[in-house]
Motif scaffolding. Structure first.
Motif, mmCIF file in Angstrom:
data_model
loop_
_atom_site.group_PDB
_atom_site.id
_atom_site.type_symbol
_atom_site.label_atom_id
_atom_site.label_comp_id
_atom_site.label_asym_id
_atom_site.label_seq_id
_atom_site.Cartn_x
_atom_site.Cartn_y
_atom_site.Cartn_z
ATOM 1 N N ALA A 1 0.839 -1.202 0.000
ATOM 2 C CA ALA A 1 0.000 0.000 0.000
ATOM 3 C C ALA A 1 0.874 1.253 0.000
ATOM 4 C CB ALA A 1 -0.939 -0.002 1.199
ATOM 5 N N ARG A 2 1.941 1.241 0.783
ATOM 6 C CA ARG A 2 2.851 2.396 0.811
ATOM 7 C C ARG A 2 3.550 2.581 -0.536
ATOM 8 N NH1 ARG A 2 5.069 1.541 6.962
ATOM 9 N NH2 ARG A 2 3.347 2.676 7.950
ATOM 10 N N ARG A 3 3.940 1.488 -1.179
ATOM 11 C CA ARG A 3 4.573 1.592 -2.494
ATOM 12 C C ARG A 3 3.593 2.139 -3.531
ATOM 13 N NH1 ARG A 3 6.090 -3.593 -1.390
ATOM 14 N NH2 ARG A 3 4.960 -4.391 -3.191
ATOM 15 N N VAL A 4 2.345 1.690 -3.475
ATOM 16 C CA VAL A 4 1.322 2.145 -4.432
ATOM 17 C C VAL A 4 1.069 3.639 -4.268
ATOM 18 C CG1 VAL A 4 -1.154 1.987 -4.955
ATOM 19 C CG2 VAL A 4 0.206 -0.088 -4.757
ATOM 20 N N VAL A 5 0.951 4.104 -3.035
ATOM 21 C CA VAL A 5 0.711 5.529 -2.787
ATOM 22 C C VAL A 5 1.908 6.354 -3.251
ATOM 23 C CG1 VAL A 5 0.426 7.263 -0.971
ATOM 24 C CG2 VAL A 5 -0.958 5.178 -0.927
ATOM 25 N N ALA A 6 3.125 5.878 -2.974
ATOM 26 C CA ALA A 6 4.338 6.617 -3.327
ATOM 27 C C ALA A 6 4.608 6.624 -4.828
ATOM 28 C CB ALA A 6 5.536 6.034 -2.597
ATOM 29 N N ALA A 7 3.989 5.732 -5.583
ATOM 30 C CA ALA A 7 4.248 5.629 -7.023
ATOM 31 C C ALA A 7 3.559 6.714 -7.832
ATOM 32 C CB ALA A 7 3.809 4.259 -7.539
ATOM 33 N N GLY A 8 2.828 7.577 -7.198
ATOM 34 C CA GLY A 8 2.128 8.638 -7.914
ATOM 35 C C GLY A 8 3.038 9.807 -8.226
ATOM 36 N N ARG A 9 2.429 10.945 -8.474
ATOM 37 C CA ARG A 9 3.186 12.153 -8.779
ATOM 38 C C ARG A 9 3.986 12.581 -7.549
ATOM 39 N NH1 ARG A 9 -1.660 15.858 -10.458
ATOM 40 N NH2 ARG A 9 -2.516 14.713 -8.721
ATOM 41 N N PRO A 10 5.199 13.078 -7.751
ATOM 42 C CA PRO A 10 5.991 13.515 -6.601
ATOM 43 C C PRO A 10 5.358 14.753 -5.960
ATOM 44 C CG PRO A 10 7.087 14.096 -8.646
ATOM 45 C CD PRO A 10 5.896 13.258 -9.013
ATOM 46 N N PRO A 11 5.526 14.917 -4.651
ATOM 47 C CA PRO A 11 4.949 16.090 -3.990
ATOM 48 C C PRO A 11 5.822 17.328 -4.168
ATOM 49 C CG PRO A 11 6.012 14.681 -2.378
ATOM 50 C CD PRO A 11 6.105 13.974 -3.711
ATOM 51 N N CYS A 12 5.189 18.480 -4.155
ATOM 52 C CA CYS A 12 5.901 19.756 -4.184
ATOM 53 C C CYS A 12 6.676 19.880 -2.874
ATOM 54 C CB CYS A 12 4.901 20.901 -4.333
ATOM 55 S SG CYS A 12 5.632 22.545 -4.144
ATOM 56 N N PRO A 13 7.952 20.248 -2.920
ATOM 57 C CA PRO A 13 8.727 20.356 -1.684
ATOM 58 C C PRO A 13 8.256 21.485 -0.768
ATOM 59 C CG PRO A 13 10.039 21.080 -3.560
ATOM 60 C CD PRO A 13 8.752 20.537 -4.110
ATOM 61 N N LEU A 14 7.482 22.427 -1.290
ATOM 62 C CA LEU A 14 7.021 23.538 -0.467
ATOM 63 C C LEU A 14 5.638 23.313 0.131
ATOM 64 C CD1 LEU A 14 8.239 26.516 -2.683
ATOM 65 C CD2 LEU A 14 9.318 25.584 -0.636
ATOM 66 N N CYS A 15 4.694 22.864 -0.704
ATOM 67 C CA CYS A 15 3.311 22.765 -0.220
ATOM 68 C C CYS A 15 2.826 21.331 -0.047
ATOM 69 C CB CYS A 15 2.355 23.520 -1.135
ATOM 70 S SG CYS A 15 2.131 22.753 -2.761
ATOM 71 N N GLY A 16 3.528 20.358 -0.649
ATOM 72 C CA GLY A 16 3.131 18.965 -0.507
ATOM 73 C C GLY A 16 2.096 18.499 -1.507
ATOM 74 N N GLN A 17 1.529 19.412 -2.290
ATOM 75 C CA GLN A 17 0.558 19.002 -3.302
ATOM 76 C C GLN A 17 1.283 18.307 -4.447
ATOM 77 O OE1 GLN A 17 -1.762 22.360 -4.559
ATOM 78 N NE2 GLN A 17 -2.657 22.683 -2.530
ATOM 79 N N PRO A 18 0.583 17.410 -5.168
ATOM 80 C CA PRO A 18 1.256 16.700 -6.254
ATOM 81 C C PRO A 18 1.683 17.633 -7.382
ATOM 82 C CG PRO A 18 -1.013 15.915 -5.945
ATOM 83 C CD PRO A 18 -0.788 17.000 -4.975
ATOM 84 N N HIS B 1 3.277 23.341 -11.178
ATOM 85 C CA HIS B 1 2.003 23.831 -10.664
ATOM 86 C C HIS B 1 2.204 25.193 -10.013
ATOM 87 C CE1 HIS B 1 2.005 22.903 -6.118
ATOM 88 N NE2 HIS B 1 3.250 22.868 -6.514
ATOM 89 N N LEU B 2 1.113 25.902 -9.819
ATOM 90 C CA LEU B 2 1.168 27.173 -9.113
ATOM 91 C C LEU B 2 1.104 26.867 -7.629
ATOM 92 C CD1 LEU B 2 -1.192 29.433 -11.252
ATOM 93 C CD2 LEU B 2 1.306 29.467 -11.146
ATOM 94 N N CYS B 3 2.218 27.008 -6.978
ATOM 95 C CA CYS B 3 2.323 26.648 -5.570
ATOM 96 C C CYS B 3 1.682 27.729 -4.704
ATOM 97 C CB CYS B 3 3.797 26.463 -5.203
ATOM 98 S SG CYS B 3 4.049 26.004 -3.485
ATOM 99 N N PRO B 4 0.771 27.355 -3.811
ATOM 100 C CA PRO B 4 0.153 28.357 -2.932
ATOM 101 C C PRO B 4 1.168 29.011 -1.997
ATOM 102 C CG PRO B 4 -0.682 26.148 -2.439
ATOM 103 C CD PRO B 4 0.213 26.029 -3.615
ATOM 104 N N ARG B 5 2.285 28.344 -1.738
ATOM 105 C CA ARG B 5 3.329 28.922 -0.877
ATOM 106 C C ARG B 5 4.058 30.060 -1.584
ATOM 107 N NH1 ARG B 5 5.401 25.501 3.291
ATOM 108 N NH2 ARG B 5 6.508 27.390 3.866
ATOM 109 N N HIS B 6 3.939 30.118 -2.908
ATOM 110 C CA HIS B 6 4.537 31.217 -3.677
ATOM 111 C C HIS B 6 3.511 32.308 -3.939
ATOM 112 C CE1 HIS B 6 8.242 29.117 -5.572
ATOM 113 N NE2 HIS B 6 8.136 28.875 -4.296
ATOM 114 N N ASN B 7 2.348 32.149 -3.391
ATOM 115 C CA ASN B 7 1.270 33.133 -3.556
ATOM 116 C C ASN B 7 0.925 33.314 -5.036
ATOM 117 O OD1 ASN B 7 -0.703 34.753 -2.542
ATOM 118 N ND2 ASN B 7 0.588 36.577 -2.376
#
Length: 192
Positions: A159-176, A182-188
């Motif tokens: 299950a952990r491997r399946v979840v991790a196999a998706g799109r990598p998370p943004c290092p700032l906001c964690g969204q895929p 993507h337009l990062c909300p942390r960059h306003n």
């Protein structure tokens, strides 16, 4: 309306898996046994929480009941795809967990989402005394699986491997991150 309980005690195979490309994947729990294959759809966050709560359940069972915990299984991973055809039996609304001390097994119950169910739940039980007053769920379909601690550990790892196999998370906001970024909300809303 009658409900169905799809019980696999124990299953030949119980896995989390996906259908589709990262960013457009559908997550499934799939149980196989006795010539039957049952697939139920759920959200990525439910798979992630299920793995996390199963880990906690195994740790608590070890602490309270002295159950020997299996180590992570580096070899023998089940990397096979889901059994086809993947026909969605129902969409999961609630996940229930219990540890049966008598048989030293973990019980996982995936309950169909009711009409208008707005949020998902993960209910936990740390012994085999489930709350019998939960009558509203009695008319919903469910998938019930009973696993050994070793099979539970294998499920957690996959299950952990399946979840991790998706799109990598943004290092700032964690969204895929999409392939185009993507337009990062942390960059306003601004790119650097």
């Amino acid at each position: 309306m009658t409900h169905q309980v799809h019980a696999f005690e124990p299953p030949e195979r119980f896995v989390a898996g996906t259908v589709g490309e990262p960013g457009d994947r559908t997550f499934f729990l799939q149980a196989r046994g006795g010539g039957r294959v049952i697939s139920v759809a759920l959200e990525k966050v439910q798979v992630s929480l299920l793995a996390e709560k199963l880990e906690e359940l195994l740790t608590e069972a070890s602490r309270r009941f002295g159950i020997a915990l299996p180590e992570s299984t580096p070899s023998g991973h089940d990397n096979e795809p889901l059994d086809t055809p993947v026909d969605e039996e129902f969409r999961v609304g609630t996940l229930g967990l219990a540890f049966d001390v008598d048989s030293t097994t973990v019980v996982i119950e995936a309950i169909e989402a009711g009409e208008g169910e707005a949020e998902t739940e993960l209910a936990g039980e740390d012994d085999d005394t489930a709350d019998e007053d939960d009558e509203p769920d009695d008319d919903l379909d469910r998938l019930r699986v009973r696993l050994t601690p070793e099979a539970t550990r294998e499920f957690i790892d996959r299950a952990r491997r399946v979840v991790a196999a998706g799109r990598p998370p943004c290092p700032l906001c964690g969204q895929p991150l999409d392939p185009a970024g993507h337009l990062c909300p942390r960059h306003n809303g601004y790119h650097r």
